[in-house]
Design an enzyme around this catalytic site. Structure first.
Site, PDB file in Angstrom:
ATOM      1  CG  LEU A 122      -1.990  -1.166   1.368  1.00 38.59           C
ATOM      2  CD1 LEU A 122      -2.645  -1.015   2.792  1.00 38.59           C
ATOM      3  CD2 LEU A 122      -2.980  -1.131   0.290  1.00 38.59           C
ATOM      4  CG  ASP A 123       0.137   4.180  -2.724  1.00 38.69           C
ATOM      5  OD1 ASP A 123       1.174   3.388  -3.385  1.00 38.69           O
ATOM      6  OD2 ASP A 123      -0.563   4.929  -3.290  1.00 38.69           O
ATOM      7  CE  LYS A 124       5.297   9.070   4.785  1.00 38.38           C
ATOM      8  NZ  LYS A 124       6.105   9.989   4.636  1.00 38.38           N
ATOM      9  NE  ARG A 137      -2.240   8.594  -4.416  1.00 33.25           N
ATOM     10  CZ  ARG A 137      -1.024   8.651  -4.168  1.00 33.25           C
ATOM     11  NH1 ARG A 137      -0.227   7.575  -3.946  1.00 33.25           N
ATOM     12  NH2 ARG A 137      -0.551  10.083  -4.118  1.00 33.25           N
ATOM     13  CB  THR A 142      -3.052   4.076   0.910  1.00 31.10           C
ATOM     14  OG1 THR A 142      -2.982   4.827  -0.243  1.00 31.10           O
ATOM     15  CG2 THR A 142      -4.192   2.977   0.730  1.00 31.10           C
TER      16      THR A 142
END
Length: 310
Positions: free
Chosen positions: A139-141, A240, A143
């Site tokens: 997961l993105d930082k 996104r 998220t």
């Protein structure tokens, strides 16, 4: 030569006839010249064999990229609290907080989920090398939400294959800009690849890889929409990019969102809510849900109060 990272990719139909150096430069955070150097040094294998930079990708090619150590790297266990949703001998399911990086990268070797996992777990799968032990997906930082980590190579391969076959359920919730008025449900089916100018960003581009996001409107507000998004593919920044592409970027997104944000958030209002897959050894379907974090529920309360005032 010390290999610190091992990245495995698969050629898809839309990738056919692309040069391998072009393909890898579009998928990874490395320049084409660096990728070419790796290929020439025999650190890139296609179906287990060395290739030239001019090699043309075929569907179902297995591409393995070995990243060599550029500097002395030490990833150390750190006593960082984890929100564990489930754990057994094969897997651990985590509710990742917003703001936590999943795995170390050059210049950022501490405070990550991997550092915490190394402290908590005796074993993690070694398929992805020193920097990404156990990491099957990420997961993105900024998220938050549920993700699964493999404790051994067998579990890692099973989960990776399920992701490759697109049989893993990945359901997110997001608060996006604007009001989606057209329908209660919809989809965004648009290819995603590296931005042609800014290589740190992703974009909908003709030569990108197939990407499909299904969405459902959960609640409408005065200037925003609360949505559920199910991703059928796992492209970098997929939700996104897709919502920005249709004119409804995720609230708080510093990369793909509005330049002027109404709310002071630490990052995008995007949460991985549900993750479902077949357990690697038990062979049964399991589904996990991460409750909405405080930052998300507070924003919903603000939007509901704003709506009720009118």
């Amino acid at each position: 030569m010390n290999i610190v990272d091992r990245i495995v990719l698969q050629g898809e139909k839309e990738d056919e006839r692309k040069r391998i150096d072009v393909f890898l430069a579009s998928e990874l955070d490395y320049s084409r010249s660096y990728i070419k150097k790796l290929i020439e040094e025999g650190l890139v294998l296609v179906n287990g064999k060395n290739v030239k930079p001019s090699y043309k990708i075929k569907e179902d090619d297995e591409v393995v990229v070995n990243i060599k150590e550029a500097e002395k790297i030490e990833v150390v266990p750190e006593n960082i609290p984890l929100d564990i949703l489930y754990e057994d001998e094969d897997i651990i399911v985590i509710n990742k907080p917003q703001g936590m990086v999943v795995h170390p990268a050059p210049g950022n070797y501490s405070g990550t989920l991997v550092n915490a996992l190394l402290y908590h777990c005796k074993n993690l799968s070694g398929i992805n090398g020193i920097l990404r032990p156990g990491i099957v997906h990420r997961l993105d930082k900024d998220t938050s939400g549920v993700m699964v980590v493999a404790k051994n190579d067998k579990a890692h391969m099973s989960l990776s294959n399920q992701i490759k076959e697109r049989s893993v359920l990945k359901k997110y919730v997001a608060i996006v800009e604007g009001v989606i008025k057209e329908e209660e449900e919809g989809k965004v089916e648009a290819p995603i690849g590296r931005h042609p100018v800014d290589r740190k960003r992703m974009a909908v581009v003709q030569e990108g890889r197939y990407a499909l996001t299904l969405y459902k409107v959960l609640e409408r507000f005065k200037n925003n929409t609360f949505v559920e998004a199910t991703i059928k593919t796992g492209r970098t920044h997929q939700i996104r990019v897709h919502f920005s592409y249709i004119g409804h970027p995720v609230v708080g997104d510093p990369v793909y969102g509005y330049k002027k944000q109404r709310f002071k958030l630490e990052g995008q209002a995007l949460h991985s809510k549900v993750l479902g897959f077949i357990h690697p050894t038990k062979g049964v379907y399991m589904e996990f849900e991460a409750p909405l974090p405080d930052y998300f529920t507070r924003l919903l309360e603000i939007l509901r109060a704003e709506k009720n005032r009118d």
